[in-house]
Design a protein around this motif. Structure first.
Motif, PDB file in Angstrom:
ATOM      1  N   TRP A 133      11.051   3.230   3.583  1.00 28.52           N
ATOM      2  CA  TRP A 133      11.448   3.439   4.433  1.00 28.52           C
ATOM      3  C   TRP A 133      12.863   3.300   4.585  1.00 28.52           C
ATOM      4  O   TRP A 133      13.887   2.270   3.625  1.00 28.52           O
ATOM      5  N   LEU A 134      14.705   3.610   5.401  1.00 30.74           N
ATOM      6  CA  LEU A 134      15.763   2.565   5.897  1.00 30.74           C
ATOM      7  C   LEU A 134      15.783   1.632   6.527  1.00 30.74           C
ATOM      8  O   LEU A 134      14.427   2.037   7.924  1.00 30.74           O
ATOM      9  N   LYS A 164       6.275   1.487  -1.428  1.00 33.23           N
ATOM     10  CA  LYS A 164       4.437  -0.170  -2.232  1.00 33.23           C
ATOM     11  C   LYS A 164       5.444  -0.512  -1.721  1.00 33.23           C
ATOM     12  O   LYS A 164       3.926  -1.765  -1.492  1.00 33.23           O
ATOM     13  N   GLY A 165       6.341  -0.726  -0.362  1.00 31.95           N
ATOM     14  CA  GLY A 165       6.685  -1.783   0.107  1.00 31.95           C
ATOM     15  C   GLY A 165       7.753  -2.775  -0.770  1.00 31.95           C
ATOM     16  O   GLY A 165       7.614  -3.806   0.159  1.00 31.95           O
ATOM     17  N   GLN A 166       7.849  -2.631  -1.361  1.00 30.60           N
ATOM     18  CA  GLN A 166       8.869  -3.302  -2.465  1.00 30.60           C
ATOM     19  C   GLN A 166      10.843  -3.334  -1.847  1.00 30.60           C
ATOM     20  O   GLN A 166      10.884  -1.744  -1.560  1.00 30.60           O
ATOM     21  N   HIS A 167      11.134  -4.346  -1.493  1.00 33.48           N
ATOM     22  CA  HIS A 167      12.876  -3.920  -1.304  1.00 33.48           C
ATOM     23  C   HIS A 167      13.485  -3.896  -2.418  1.00 33.48           C
ATOM     24  O   HIS A 167      13.605  -4.388  -3.366  1.00 33.48           O
ATOM     25  N   VAL A 168      14.109  -2.542  -2.703  1.00 39.62           N
ATOM     26  CA  VAL A 168      14.609  -1.928  -3.470  1.00 39.62           C
ATOM     27  C   VAL A 168      16.221  -1.776  -3.508  1.00 39.62           C
ATOM     28  O   VAL A 168      17.266  -1.004  -4.351  1.00 39.62           O
ATOM     29  N   GLY A 169      17.043  -2.605  -2.483  1.00 37.19           N
ATOM     30  CA  GLY A 169      18.050  -1.460  -2.015  1.00 37.19           C
ATOM     31  C   GLY A 169      18.858  -2.147  -0.792  1.00 37.19           C
ATOM     32  O   GLY A 169      17.798  -2.054   0.013  1.00 37.19           O
ATOM     33  N   GLY A 170      20.114  -2.500  -0.806  1.00 33.00           N
ATOM     34  CA  GLY A 170      20.822  -3.177   1.201  1.00 33.00           C
ATOM     35  C   GLY A 170      20.318  -4.443   0.435  1.00 33.00           C
ATOM     36  O   GLY A 170      19.749  -5.553  -0.306  1.00 33.00           O
ATOM     37  N   ASP A 171      20.900  -5.148   1.891  1.00 36.99           N
ATOM     38  CA  ASP A 171      20.695  -5.989   2.213  1.00 36.99           C
ATOM     39  C   ASP A 171      19.190  -6.834   2.316  1.00 36.99           C
ATOM     40  O   ASP A 171      18.386  -5.549   2.283  1.00 36.99           O
ATOM     41  N   LYS A 172      18.710  -8.158   2.780  1.00 32.49           N
ATOM     42  CA  LYS A 172      17.181  -8.418   2.354  1.00 32.49           C
ATOM     43  C   LYS A 172      16.546  -7.485   4.090  1.00 32.49           C
ATOM     44  O   LYS A 172      16.893  -7.947   5.403  1.00 32.49           O
ATOM     45  N   PRO A 173      15.430  -7.260   3.975  1.00 30.11           N
ATOM     46  CA  PRO A 173      14.882  -6.422   4.930  1.00 30.11           C
ATOM     47  C   PRO A 173      14.417  -7.477   6.289  1.00 30.11           C
ATOM     48  O   PRO A 173      14.178  -8.894   6.144  1.00 30.11           O
ATOM     49  N   SER A 233      18.729  -1.968   4.399  1.00 28.30           N
ATOM     50  CA  SER A 233      17.927  -2.271   3.722  1.00 28.30           C
ATOM     51  C   SER A 233      17.424  -1.033   3.112  1.00 28.30           C
ATOM     52  O   SER A 233      16.558  -0.502   3.932  1.00 28.30           O
ATOM     53  N   LYS A 234      16.354  -0.713   2.022  1.00 30.85           N
ATOM     54  CA  LYS A 234      15.678   0.293   1.630  1.00 30.85           C
ATOM     55  C   LYS A 234      14.676  -0.208   1.202  1.00 30.85           C
ATOM     56  O   LYS A 234      14.390  -1.285   0.423  1.00 30.85           O
ATOM     57  N   ILE A 235      13.380   0.002   1.423  1.00 31.65           N
ATOM     58  CA  ILE A 235      11.919  -0.351   1.067  1.00 31.65           C
ATOM     59  C   ILE A 235      11.128   1.003   0.716  1.00 31.65           C
ATOM     60  O   ILE A 235      11.493   2.018   0.852  1.00 31.65           O
ATOM     61  N   ASP A 236      10.621   0.494  -0.412  1.00 28.96           N
ATOM     62  CA  ASP A 236      10.234   2.309  -1.267  1.00 28.96           C
ATOM     63  C   ASP A 236       8.733   2.121  -1.000  1.00 28.96           C
ATOM     64  O   ASP A 236       8.649   1.575  -0.013  1.00 28.96           O
ATOM     65  N   MET A 267       0.747  -0.640  -0.300  1.00 29.86           N
ATOM     66  CA  MET A 267       0.088   0.041   0.620  1.00 29.86           C
ATOM     67  C   MET A 267       0.631   1.251   0.110  1.00 29.86           C
ATOM     68  O   MET A 267       1.641   1.434   1.077  1.00 29.86           O
ATOM     69  N   GLU A 268       0.723   2.309  -0.807  1.00 33.94           N
ATOM     70  CA  GLU A 268       1.741   3.384  -0.956  1.00 33.94           C
ATOM     71  C   GLU A 268       0.384   4.825  -0.500  1.00 33.94           C
ATOM     72  O   GLU A 268      -0.508   4.630  -0.621  1.00 33.94           O
ATOM     73  N   PHE A 269       1.130   5.611   0.430  1.00 29.71           N
ATOM     74  CA  PHE A 269       0.359   6.633   1.108  1.00 29.71           C
ATOM     75  C   PHE A 269       2.357   7.648   1.413  1.00 29.71           C
ATOM     76  O   PHE A 269       3.445   6.958   1.074  1.00 29.71           O
ATOM     77  N   ALA A 270       1.826   8.972   1.430  1.00 31.33           N
ATOM     78  CA  ALA A 270       2.323  10.169   1.085  1.00 31.33           C
ATOM     79  C   ALA A 270       2.515  10.324   3.025  1.00 31.33           C
ATOM     80  O   ALA A 270       1.980  10.136   3.694  1.00 31.33           O
ATOM     81  N   ARG A 271       4.143  11.032   3.323  1.00 30.07           N
ATOM     82  CA  ARG A 271       4.484  11.368   4.154  1.00 30.07           C
ATOM     83  C   ARG A 271       3.576  12.402   5.129  1.00 30.07           C
ATOM     84  O   ARG A 271       3.396  13.337   4.101  1.00 30.07           O
TER      85      ARG A 271
END
Length: 220
Positions: A49-50, A72-81, A67-70, A1-5
């Protein structure tokens, strides 16, 4: 789920990575976490999130491997969260002003979560003013296996009204308006749990309901 800060941090992503590592090391060195237990996350301005990686010690984090999460909740960088990423996600979704989440298996808090006769609506008595101002009410989340997403649903039911919850036989999850805010509240919770266990069997003098109400008004 995508939402704005609702609000955005002024710190760069690089600075936030360093801050996560510094806070993790501080809590590890002071015995608030151990082994590869516990996890930390911070919100990014774009809604992502980081987050600390799975099987990582908070005492030895590498900023580049966070880990970096976009949004939409997708893992997009760094090690597995961390496999407990869903605990963080539901806190952010239910608390739009939340900018960081800390989850520990801190000894005294876990000990309280294992007691039979605690109040499930508010696990710790109001022993100190700082506990009320930084933690407030602390509900108990019924036991679910670690990593089980049923735990996310249980936390989600409480997260809109409580920025701190205690997972039964597991440990605390605490959200804050900054990483420091979340960390200080987690530490206050752990120290209050320690006091509570030290004072068991003794006649105690907790704060009165009137004193608690006044502190809550001050803290907003």
């Amino acid at each position: 789920m995508e939402f704005a800060r609702v609000s955005q941090t002024s710190q760069t992503e690089s600075a936030l990575r360093e801050r996560i590592c510094k806070c993790g090391a501080s809590m590890f060195q002071r015995g608030l976490t151990f082994g590869s237990t516990g996890n930390i996350s911070v919100a990014l301005p774009d809604g992502g999130w980081l987050m600390t990686p799975t099987n990582a010690s908070l005492g030895d984090l590498d900023p580049a491997r966070i880990s970096k999460i976009d949004a939409k909740g997708q893992h997009v960088g760094g090690d597995k969260p961390t496999k407990e990423a869903f605990l963080h996600r539901v806190m952010y979704q239910q608390r739009p002003t939340c900018e960081a989440v800390v989850h520990l298996h801190s000894t005294h808090s876990v000990a309280v979560s294992c007691l039979h006769h605690i109040d499930h609506h508010d696990c710790l008595p109001p022993l100190t003013a700082y506990y009320i101002m930084r933690v407030g009410k602390l509900p108990l989340v019924p036991y679910h296996p670690p990593g089980d997403e049923s735990l996310a649903l249980a936390v989600e039911k409480l997260a809109d009204k409580h920025h701190a919850v205690l997972l039964a036989n597991h440990g605390p999850v605490v959200a804050g308006k900054s990483l420091e805010d979340a960390m200080y509240a987690t530490e206050e919770l752990e120290e209050t749990a320690k006091l509570f266990l030290m004072l068991r069997g003794q006649a105690t003098r907790p704060l009165t309901p009137e004193q608690v109400d006044e502190l809550r008004k001050r803290g907003g």
